[in-house]
Design a protein around this motif. Structure first.
Motif, PDB file in Angstrom:
ATOM      1  N   THR A 159       7.735  -5.388   3.908  1.00  0.00           N
ATOM      2  CA  THR A 159       6.696  -6.415   3.995  1.00  0.00           C
ATOM      3  C   THR A 159       6.625  -7.022   5.388  1.00  0.00           C
ATOM      4  N   ASP A 160       7.607  -6.749   6.216  1.00  0.00           N
ATOM      5  CA  ASP A 160       7.655  -7.304   7.572  1.00  0.00           C
ATOM      6  C   ASP A 160       6.613  -6.595   8.439  1.00  0.00           C
ATOM      7  N   PRO A 161       5.784  -7.351   9.168  1.00  0.00           N
ATOM      8  CA  PRO A 161       4.786  -6.717  10.053  1.00  0.00           C
ATOM      9  C   PRO A 161       5.410  -5.734  11.031  1.00  0.00           C
ATOM     10  N   VAL A 162       6.671  -5.962  11.403  1.00  0.00           N
ATOM     11  CA  VAL A 162       7.343  -5.058  12.337  1.00  0.00           C
ATOM     12  C   VAL A 162       7.477  -3.660  11.743  1.00  0.00           C
ATOM     13  N   PHE A 163       7.590  -3.585  10.421  1.00  0.00           N
ATOM     14  CA  PHE A 163       7.757  -2.295   9.755  1.00  0.00           C
ATOM     15  C   PHE A 163       6.511  -1.429   9.929  1.00  0.00           C
ATOM     16  N   GLY A 164       5.339  -2.055   9.874  1.00  0.00           N
ATOM     17  CA  GLY A 164       4.113  -1.310  10.158  1.00  0.00           C
ATOM     18  C   GLY A 164       3.427  -0.694   8.963  1.00  0.00           C
ATOM     19  N   ALA A 165       3.723  -1.157   7.752  1.00  0.00           N
ATOM     20  CA  ALA A 165       3.044  -0.631   6.569  1.00  0.00           C
ATOM     21  C   ALA A 165       1.766  -1.415   6.302  1.00  0.00           C
ATOM     22  N   ASN A 166       0.793  -0.764   5.686  1.00  0.00           N
ATOM     23  CA  ASN A 166      -0.399  -1.460   5.212  1.00  0.00           C
ATOM     24  C   ASN A 166      -0.020  -2.291   3.995  1.00  0.00           C
ATOM     25  N   GLN A 167      -0.258  -3.589   4.044  1.00  0.00           N
ATOM     26  CA  GLN A 167       0.126  -4.482   2.954  1.00  0.00           C
ATOM     27  C   GLN A 167      -1.036  -4.638   1.967  1.00  0.00           C
ATOM     28  N   MET A 168      -0.895  -4.028   0.795  1.00  0.00           N
ATOM     29  CA  MET A 168      -1.969  -4.044  -0.187  1.00  0.00           C
ATOM     30  C   MET A 168      -1.896  -5.294  -1.062  1.00  0.00           C
ATOM     31  N   ALA A 169      -3.065  -5.764  -1.490  1.00  0.00           N
ATOM     32  CA  ALA A 169      -3.134  -6.919  -2.374  1.00  0.00           C
ATOM     33  C   ALA A 169      -2.651  -6.544  -3.771  1.00  0.00           C
ATOM     34  N   THR A 170      -2.071  -7.508  -4.475  1.00  0.00           N
ATOM     35  CA  THR A 170      -1.626  -7.328  -5.856  1.00  0.00           C
ATOM     36  C   THR A 170      -2.126  -8.491  -6.698  1.00  0.00           C
ATOM     37  N   ASP A 171      -2.293  -8.235  -7.990  1.00  0.00           N
ATOM     38  CA  ASP A 171      -2.668  -9.311  -8.905  1.00  0.00           C
ATOM     39  C   ASP A 171      -1.704  -9.396 -10.079  1.00  0.00           C
ATOM     40  N   THR A 172      -0.585  -8.693  -9.982  1.00  0.00           N
ATOM     41  CA  THR A 172       0.426  -8.734 -11.033  1.00  0.00           C
ATOM     42  C   THR A 172       1.604  -9.567 -10.556  1.00  0.00           C
ATOM     43  N   GLU A 173       2.490  -9.878 -11.483  1.00  0.00           N
ATOM     44  CA  GLU A 173       3.653 -10.693 -11.145  1.00  0.00           C
ATOM     45  C   GLU A 173       4.939  -9.968 -11.508  1.00  0.00           C
ATOM     46  N   GLY A 174       5.984 -10.313 -10.775  1.00  0.00           N
ATOM     47  CA  GLY A 174       7.300  -9.789 -11.095  1.00  0.00           C
ATOM     48  C   GLY A 174       7.558  -8.418 -10.504  1.00  0.00           C
ATOM     49  N   HIS A 175       8.738  -7.915 -10.819  1.00  0.00           N
ATOM     50  CA  HIS A 175       9.216  -6.670 -10.216  1.00  0.00           C
ATOM     51  C   HIS A 175       8.692  -5.418 -10.910  1.00  0.00           C
ATOM     52  N   SER A 176       8.160  -5.563 -12.112  1.00  0.00           N
ATOM     53  CA  SER A 176       7.815  -4.363 -12.891  1.00  0.00           C
ATOM     54  C   SER A 176       6.356  -4.300 -13.308  1.00  0.00           C
ATOM     55  N   GLY A 177       5.494  -5.142 -12.721  1.00  0.00           N
ATOM     56  CA  GLY A 177       4.106  -5.178 -13.165  1.00  0.00           C
ATOM     57  C   GLY A 177       3.137  -4.380 -12.330  1.00  0.00           C
ATOM     58  N   TYR A 178       3.614  -3.643 -11.355  1.00  0.00           N
ATOM     59  CA  TYR A 178       2.722  -2.968 -10.412  1.00  0.00           C
ATOM     60  C   TYR A 178       1.846  -1.905 -11.068  1.00  0.00           C
ATOM     61  N   TRP A 179       2.189  -1.474 -12.282  1.00  0.00           N
ATOM     62  CA  TRP A 179       1.425  -0.417 -12.951  1.00  0.00           C
ATOM     63  C   TRP A 179       0.752  -0.928 -14.227  1.00  0.00           C
ATOM     64  N   ASP A 180       0.511  -2.243 -14.283  1.00  0.00           N
ATOM     65  CA  ASP A 180      -0.133  -2.835 -15.463  1.00  0.00           C
ATOM     66  C   ASP A 180      -1.550  -2.291 -15.614  1.00  0.00           C
ATOM     67  N   TYR A 181      -1.901  -1.996 -16.871  1.00  0.00           N
ATOM     68  CA  TYR A 181      -3.218  -1.432 -17.188  1.00  0.00           C
ATOM     69  C   TYR A 181      -3.638  -1.997 -18.542  1.00  0.00           C
TER      70      TYR A 181
END
Length: 631
Positions: A561-583
């Motif tokens: 997540t650090d800008p120094v890393f250089g990844a594209n930071q995508m928006a999320t609308d889920t919460e917690g560590h396991s919600g990234y694939w909510d459908y």
């Protein structure tokens, strides 16, 4: 078997019989596929409810019957082809000896003896008379009865002595031919004696129900046929032990249909894990391993339950200070906990196998494509590699790698995440998409201390790279197919470790909840500039707090997540560590978190929603013009 029988034998008749069983097996395979891919899939598309679930359950049993028939027919086919191979070798030896006898003007009698005419220098004014000799077969050196070959040596010595004393030179030639005839008959007899009982074993009971015992019997049958078919299998060019996916693909294409069938019938476990082999072949092999393994473990579980009845589960919980019972509170008894730990050795793997089967049964549901089992094993923590849609035909492929705690027994949630990825990405393109859940490594069992260690990622790196190479080797477009690596938590560390070993072979990388990817910059991950994407959801405390480890803490590298890393930071609308694939299945609506992943999967980068800066503006997307992925 005698000389006359072998002389008139036609090995092609056994091959014709093998062809008949192959046709029957192909029909059973087609019937199985029709039930799974058309009948049940069609029902899932248009109907829902308990009645459909019950109908699918019954159809699954029917499909299992056809699958079992297919497996057994394949074994019979290979057994008959092996028998024909060995008999033809013996028959060719016999026919060659008969031809040589005719050329020498010898006569081969019905008992395999050889008559020769008079010849040689006169003895006492007479040409040495002709005669008849009977040959003898010799065992190859190493035979259990004569391991040193002493009997063969003695026989050869006696023949040489007799030859030296004989005045008719035809005697030596006739005896040599007679020995070849005897050896051919002996070789055919040995093949017949070996295969007759093996073929008699290849039969099922007549109760029309394929139970665990039947699959266990099928596995024993496979072992018996494989052991007996060693000579036939040795004639099939085997791939190198450490061959790469490209070499595996070339090897498979170079085999005849009979040879492919033999490998599939007799070594499904080995074939199913070989990267570069077509997905449909790996699926067929692994489904056989799944059925046989499930049966084996189910029988062990039944035996365990029979011998170890479940003890009392709960006991009264006491206040340790006042030594009084706590009203309404219970705790698990030590006896039950010990019993459950022992029983879980069988019950836990079965949970994972049931999860795989449930995915098979969902084909057609909401348009879900056929599932392909690209890897399976119940050993250790287990393996489960499940693809939604055939990756060989896909323009876009996504490989999802889970993190800490991933295993066969816990595969249900990760398999469903792969399903959600397919539903999301499929809805964003007209091209073919395949999403793969890759539980192909031993993930850390627990966060602490396991997930702080590099060894799990290091051990997985080579295997992951081989799998990706296999996708490229088997895909119709080869390396032009667009592949996205998606990883969660410790899975992102696996991707980083694989990238450190060399060319990763993917076009985009998506991290979700990453504790660190073993690199300090996105450009070190073997993809083009701007093709590393990161998601960090609100409330993902596992990553924000104790879950992220810096340099020297085990999982290394700059925070993605650090800008120094250089990844594209995508928006999320889920919460917690396991919600990234909510459908939302009820509304058929993906969360923004997974939809952004889907947009990367199909290469629709312009529509990826980026995470806002503190001032409310969006972080820019940094990516170069994507390649033309063969479309």
């Amino acid at each position: 078997m005698d000389y006359t029988t072998l002389k008139s034998l036609k090995p092609s008749e056994f091959e014709d019989a093998a062809g008949g069983y192959r046709t029957l097996g192909d029909m059973a395979s087609q019937a199985k596929d029709d039930i799974e891919q058309q009948v049940t899939a069609g029902m899932r598309k248009s109907l829902e409810g308990k009645a459909v679930d019950e109908a699918v359950r019954k159809l699954r049993k029917l499909a299992t019957n056809f699958h079992y028939t297919q497996v057994e027919c394949a074994l019979i086919t290979t057994a008959l082809n092996s028998l024909a191979y060995e008999l033809r070798a013996a028959k060719n030896k016999l026919d060659a000896a008969v031809e040589d006898a005719a050329a020498a003007q010898f006569t081969v009698d019905s008992d395999g003896s050889v008559s020769y005419p008079s010849a040689g220098d006169k003895v006492d004014g007479k040409v040495p008379e002709g005669g008849t000799v009977t040959g003898s077969a010799r065992e190859s050196t190493g035979n259990p009865i004569d391991p040193a070959g002493d009997a063969n040596d003695t026989a050869k010595a006696l023949e040489r002595q007799a030859s030296n004393l004989h005045d008719n030179p035809n005697y030596v030639r006739a005896l040599a031919i007679a020995n070849r005839l005897a050896q051919a008959v002996h070789q055919a007899t040995r093949a017949d004696e070996k295969w007759a009982p093996e073929l008699r074993k290849l039969k099922a009971d007549d109760d029309l129900v394929v139970a665990a015992e039947d699959w266990a019997d099928a596995k024993r049958d496979m072992g018996g046929v494989r052991s007996s078919a060693k000579e036939y299998l040795d004639a099939i060019k085997a791939p190198l032990k450490d061959s790469n996916p490209e070499e595996n693909a070339t090897w498979w294409k170079g085999l005849s249909k009979n040879e492919q069938d033999a490998c599939l019938a007799l070594d499904p476990a080995g074939l199913g894990k070989r990267d570069g082999i077509p997905a449909a072949v790996r699926d067929e092999a692994n489904r056989t391993v799944l059925a046989e393994t499930r049966a084996e473990i189910k029988l062990k579980l039944d035996e365990f339950d029979k011998q170890h009845p479940e003890p009392t589960k709960y006991e009264q919980k006491w206040d340790n200070i006042g030594q009084v019972p706590l009203q309404g509170e219970k705790q698990l008894t030590p006896a039950w906990q010990a019993w459950n730990r022992e029983r879980s050795r069988f019950s836990d793997p079965l949970k994972g196998m049931d999860a795989i089967q449930r995915r098979f049964d969902r084909t057609g549901e909401d348009g879900l494509p056929e599932a392909y089992l690209l890897g399976f094993s119940a050993e250790g923590r287990g393996r489960a590699i499940v693809a939604n849609g055939n990756p060989d035909d896909a323009d876009h492929i996504a490989v999802y790698t889970p993190g800490t705690g991933a295993s066969l027994s816990n595969s249900n949630g990760d398999i469903n995440r792969g399903v959600n990825l397919w539903k999301t990405s499929h809805g964003l393109t007209d091209q073919e998409v395949s999403t793969v859940t890759w539980i192909g490594y031993d993930a850390p069992p627990e966060v602490f201390p396991d997930a702080t260690r590099d060894k799990y990622a290091d051990n997985a790196a080579g295997t992951y790279g081989q799998f990706i190479d296999g996708l490229n080797a088997a895909n119709k477009s080869g390396s032009d197919a667009h592949i996205t690596a998606i990883a969660h938590s410790y899975g992102t560390t696996v991707i980083g470790a694989a990238a450190n070993e060399g060319d990763l072979g993917v076009d985009d990388i998506v991290f979700a909840g990453s504790p660190g990817a073993r690199v300090d910059n996105a450009e070190d991950l073997d993809v083009g500039k701007g093709h590393v994407w990161n998601e960090h959801a609100k409330g993902d405390d596992l990553v924000n707090g104790f879950g992220r480890f810096g340099h020297g803490g085990g999982v290394s590298g700059i925070d993605p997540t650090d800008p120094v890393f250089g990844a594209n930071q995508m928006a999320t609308d889920t919460e917690g560590h396991s919600g990234y694939w909510d459908y939302d299945d009820d509304r058929n609506k993906p969360s923004l978190s997974i939809k952004n992943q889907g947009r990367v999967i199909v290469g629709d980068y312009d529509k990826v929603q980026m995470k806002p800066r503190d001032d409310g503006s969006l972080l820019p997307v940094d990516w170069r013009e994507p390649p033309n992925w063969g479309v």
